[in-house]
Design a protein around this motif. Sequence first.
Motif, PDB file in Angstrom:
ATOM      1  N   PRO A 264      19.777  -0.343  16.066  1.00 20.44           N
ATOM      2  CA  PRO A 264      21.122   0.241  16.007  1.00 20.44           C
ATOM      3  C   PRO A 264      21.207   1.547  16.794  1.00 20.44           C
ATOM      4  N   ILE A 265      22.361   1.775  17.404  1.00 18.87           N
ATOM      5  CA  ILE A 265      22.606   3.009  18.156  1.00 18.87           C
ATOM      6  C   ILE A 265      22.937   4.141  17.194  1.00 18.87           C
ATOM      7  N   ASP A 266      22.350   5.316  17.417  1.00 17.41           N
ATOM      8  CA  ASP A 266      22.704   6.506  16.652  1.00 17.41           C
ATOM      9  C   ASP A 266      23.927   7.138  17.300  1.00 17.41           C
ATOM     10  N   ARG A 267      25.067   7.003  16.657  1.00 14.55           N
ATOM     11  CA  ARG A 267      26.319   7.478  17.245  1.00 14.55           C
ATOM     12  C   ARG A 267      26.358   8.995  17.391  1.00 14.55           C
ATOM     13  N   GLU A 268      25.462   9.707  16.691  1.00 12.60           N
ATOM     14  CA  GLU A 268      25.405  11.160  16.813  1.00 12.60           C
ATOM     15  C   GLU A 268      24.654  11.591  18.068  1.00 12.60           C
ATOM     16  N   LYS A 269      24.006  10.647  18.741  1.00 21.58           N
ATOM     17  CA  LYS A 269      23.230  10.978  19.941  1.00 21.58           C
ATOM     18  C   LYS A 269      23.862  10.339  21.171  1.00 21.58           C
ATOM     19  N   ARG A 270      25.148  10.534  21.297  1.00 23.83           N
ATOM     20  CA  ARG A 270      25.884   9.957  22.422  1.00 23.83           C
ATOM     21  C   ARG A 270      25.419  10.592  23.740  1.00 23.83           C
ATOM     22  N   SER A 271      25.298   9.778  24.761  1.00 28.45           N
ATOM     23  CA  SER A 271      24.887  10.259  26.076  1.00 28.45           C
ATOM     24  C   SER A 271      25.901  11.252  26.628  1.00 28.45           C
ATOM     25  N   ASN A 272      25.417  12.204  27.442  1.00 24.02           N
ATOM     26  CA  ASN A 272      26.335  13.122  28.107  1.00 24.02           C
ATOM     27  C   ASN A 272      26.747  12.630  29.496  1.00 24.02           C
ATOM     28  N   GLU A 273      26.432  11.351  29.811  1.00 24.07           N
ATOM     29  CA  GLU A 273      26.957  10.775  31.046  1.00 24.07           C
ATOM     30  C   GLU A 273      28.482  10.715  30.966  1.00 24.07           C
ATOM     31  N   HIS A 274      29.136  10.977  32.093  1.00 23.32           N
ATOM     32  CA  HIS A 274      30.588  11.157  32.073  1.00 23.32           C
ATOM     33  C   HIS A 274      31.390   9.880  31.824  1.00 23.32           C
ATOM     34  N   ALA A 275      30.889   8.727  32.268  1.00 21.64           N
ATOM     35  CA  ALA A 275      31.739   7.541  32.364  1.00 21.64           C
ATOM     36  C   ALA A 275      32.421   7.175  31.050  1.00 21.64           C
ATOM     37  N   SER A 276      31.650   7.068  29.963  1.00 23.22           N
ATOM     38  CA  SER A 276      32.260   6.624  28.708  1.00 23.22           C
ATOM     39  C   SER A 276      33.277   7.634  28.198  1.00 23.22           C
ATOM     40  N   HIS A 277      33.013   8.920  28.426  1.00 20.40           N
ATOM     41  CA  HIS A 277      33.952   9.959  27.992  1.00 20.40           C
ATOM     42  C   HIS A 277      35.254   9.889  28.793  1.00 20.40           C
ATOM     43  N   ILE A 278      35.148   9.591  30.088  1.00 16.43           N
ATOM     44  CA  ILE A 278      36.343   9.457  30.925  1.00 16.43           C
ATOM     45  C   ILE A 278      37.175   8.270  30.449  1.00 16.43           C
ATOM     46  N   LEU A 279      36.527   7.127  30.228  1.00 16.58           N
ATOM     47  CA  LEU A 279      37.253   5.948  29.767  1.00 16.58           C
ATOM     48  C   LEU A 279      37.924   6.215  28.422  1.00 16.58           C
ATOM     49  N   GLU A 280      37.207   6.883  27.531  1.00 17.23           N
ATOM     50  CA  GLU A 280      37.779   7.212  26.225  1.00 17.23           C
ATOM     51  C   GLU A 280      39.020   8.094  26.377  1.00 17.23           C
ATOM     52  N   ALA A 281      38.924   9.112  27.244  1.00 12.53           N
ATOM     53  CA  ALA A 281      40.048  10.034  27.433  1.00 12.53           C
ATOM     54  C   ALA A 281      41.262   9.317  28.025  1.00 12.53           C
ATOM     55  N   LEU A 282      41.024   8.473  29.019  1.00 12.05           N
ATOM     56  CA  LEU A 282      42.130   7.760  29.648  1.00 12.05           C
ATOM     57  C   LEU A 282      42.797   6.774  28.695  1.00 12.05           C
ATOM     58  N   GLU A 283      41.990   6.159  27.818  1.00 13.94           N
ATOM     59  CA  GLU A 283      42.516   5.131  26.917  1.00 13.94           C
ATOM     60  C   GLU A 283      43.102   5.697  25.631  1.00 13.94           C
ATOM     61  N   THR A 284      42.559   6.822  25.148  1.00 17.28           N
ATOM     62  CA  THR A 284      42.970   7.341  23.833  1.00 17.28           C
ATOM     63  C   THR A 284      43.694   8.675  23.898  1.00 17.28           C
ATOM     64  N   ASN A 285      43.690   9.326  25.072  1.00 13.83           N
ATOM     65  CA  ASN A 285      44.282  10.656  25.253  1.00 13.83           C
ATOM     66  C   ASN A 285      43.472  11.755  24.581  1.00 13.83           C
ATOM     67  N   ARG A 286      42.225  11.452  24.188  1.00 15.25           N
ATOM     68  CA  ARG A 286      41.333  12.495  23.677  1.00 15.25           C
ATOM     69  C   ARG A 286      40.791  13.270  24.875  1.00 15.25           C
ATOM     70  N   VAL A 287      41.142  14.533  25.005  1.00 11.95           N
ATOM     71  CA  VAL A 287      40.860  15.296  26.219  1.00 11.95           C
ATOM     72  C   VAL A 287      39.353  15.497  26.397  1.00 11.95           C
ATOM     73  N   TYR A 288      38.909  15.282  27.617  1.00 12.60           N
ATOM     74  CA  TYR A 288      37.492  15.475  27.960  1.00 12.60           C
ATOM     75  C   TYR A 288      37.387  16.415  29.155  1.00 12.60           C
ATOM     76  N   ARG A 289      36.483  17.390  29.035  1.00 13.60           N
ATOM     77  CA  ARG A 289      36.223  18.309  30.139  1.00 13.60           C
ATOM     78  C   ARG A 289      34.858  17.973  30.740  1.00 13.60           C
ATOM     79  N   GLY A 290      34.819  17.847  32.059  1.00 13.37           N
ATOM     80  CA  GLY A 290      33.562  17.566  32.741  1.00 13.37           C
ATOM     81  C   GLY A 290      33.598  18.095  34.154  1.00 13.37           C
TER      82      GLY A 290
END
Length: 441
Positions: A264-290
């Motif tokens: 199982p993936i530990d959700r508290e240890k999310r990667s700091n790679e930008h891609a998933s954060h960008i997709l999340e921000a575009l899809e959910t409007n949760r602002v991401y700074r990178g």
Amino acid sequence: KAILDRTVEANRLPTRVTATTDRRKALEGARYVISCVRVGGLEAYADDIRIPLKYGIDQCVGDTICAGGILYGQRNIPVILDFCKDIREVAETNVKFLNYANPMAMNTWAAIEYGKVDTVGLCHGVQHGAEQIAEVLGAKSTQELDYVCSGINHQTWFIDLRLNGRPIGKDELVAAFEAHPVYSRQEKLRIDVLKRFGVYSTESNGHLSEYLPWYRKRPDEITRWIDMSDWIHGETGGYLRYSTETRNWFETEYPQFLEAASKPIDREKRSNEHASHILEALETNRVYRGHFNVKNNGVITNLPHDAIIESPGFVDRFGINMAAGITLPEACAATCIASINVQRMSVHAAISGDIDLLKLAVLHDPLVGAVSTPEEVWQMVDEMVVAQAAWLPQYAHAIPAARERLSTSKVKTREWAGAARRSVRSIEELRAEKAALKQAG
């Protein structure tokens, strides 16, 4: 695909993974496309390192500029443009192309300018640099740091740095790095640049040494500034060796990777790679700074408008919005502009198949120019395009003449392993090392 299927199953994700070698089928209706391509694989990469060594050019990585990075771009750009053609024709109208492939600036430049696709280039150098700074300053995590990095990919600079709101100046940062028991040894070149430029570079000791013509032009200088404890600190052809060993390890120990994917993936240890954060921000409007690679268009005031920069931005459902009006310290801008000029010529050469322009791009590379004569550069480029002809369709018309010139050339070369070369380790040696590290730690 089997590894991804294991991950999906182990974490009960509402995800379906498909795989195909039909690129257009894969891109049909795509909203996001991520590219991690290395055209020519390790075979061509070996020539990116081996052939320049014959002319005295010692590279640690060779995938951004310098002789190896420029030829890498010549191989990748035609394929990137093929991707873009298919993306325009079969993907969603507002598709986002996320490029992870090096040479980052050249690939992104070509995709935006000639591929006509909405493209952002992504790298993790900024995050790794921030982790180092947090450690030397005694911070618990990078969450205590507020920083602005700006420049171009692999030449990005911490131009504003604060720890829990307190500004950190050059002298404090130099003292912190020089007091660190590991980084003081591994990052000698970066620390020297920090002392002279006044700001810390995001790029690794070995990679940074390739972009600055002062540290890697003579063998005795190379060994003075690098550290051999790991490839990334300056080893000759270090990333080629590491990539080869990693490929061999994956192919031999594949069952271990499958087993790891079943956990199982530990959700508290999310990667700091930008891609998933960008997709999340575009899809959910949760602002991401990178920090993102995009066309400058005035974001950095003292770099060319057409350059691909790496600088802070914010992502939400409206897209990627860059923080504009940044001015680099003059020394940082000068170093970046030297590379930008090489990148621009390299992109134009890759598009046009103009071998003379390609030679001029290599000639203007800072490290190449510090080491090689024009005659040597002309012959080296001929040798590289002949060796890599299978991956350079835009130069097919120039290959016969290049072969002819090589057959009559009187420019002398030498067989040289470089100032600090190591051999590729066997699987048995890698197993022994990993076992020793596991026992020690």
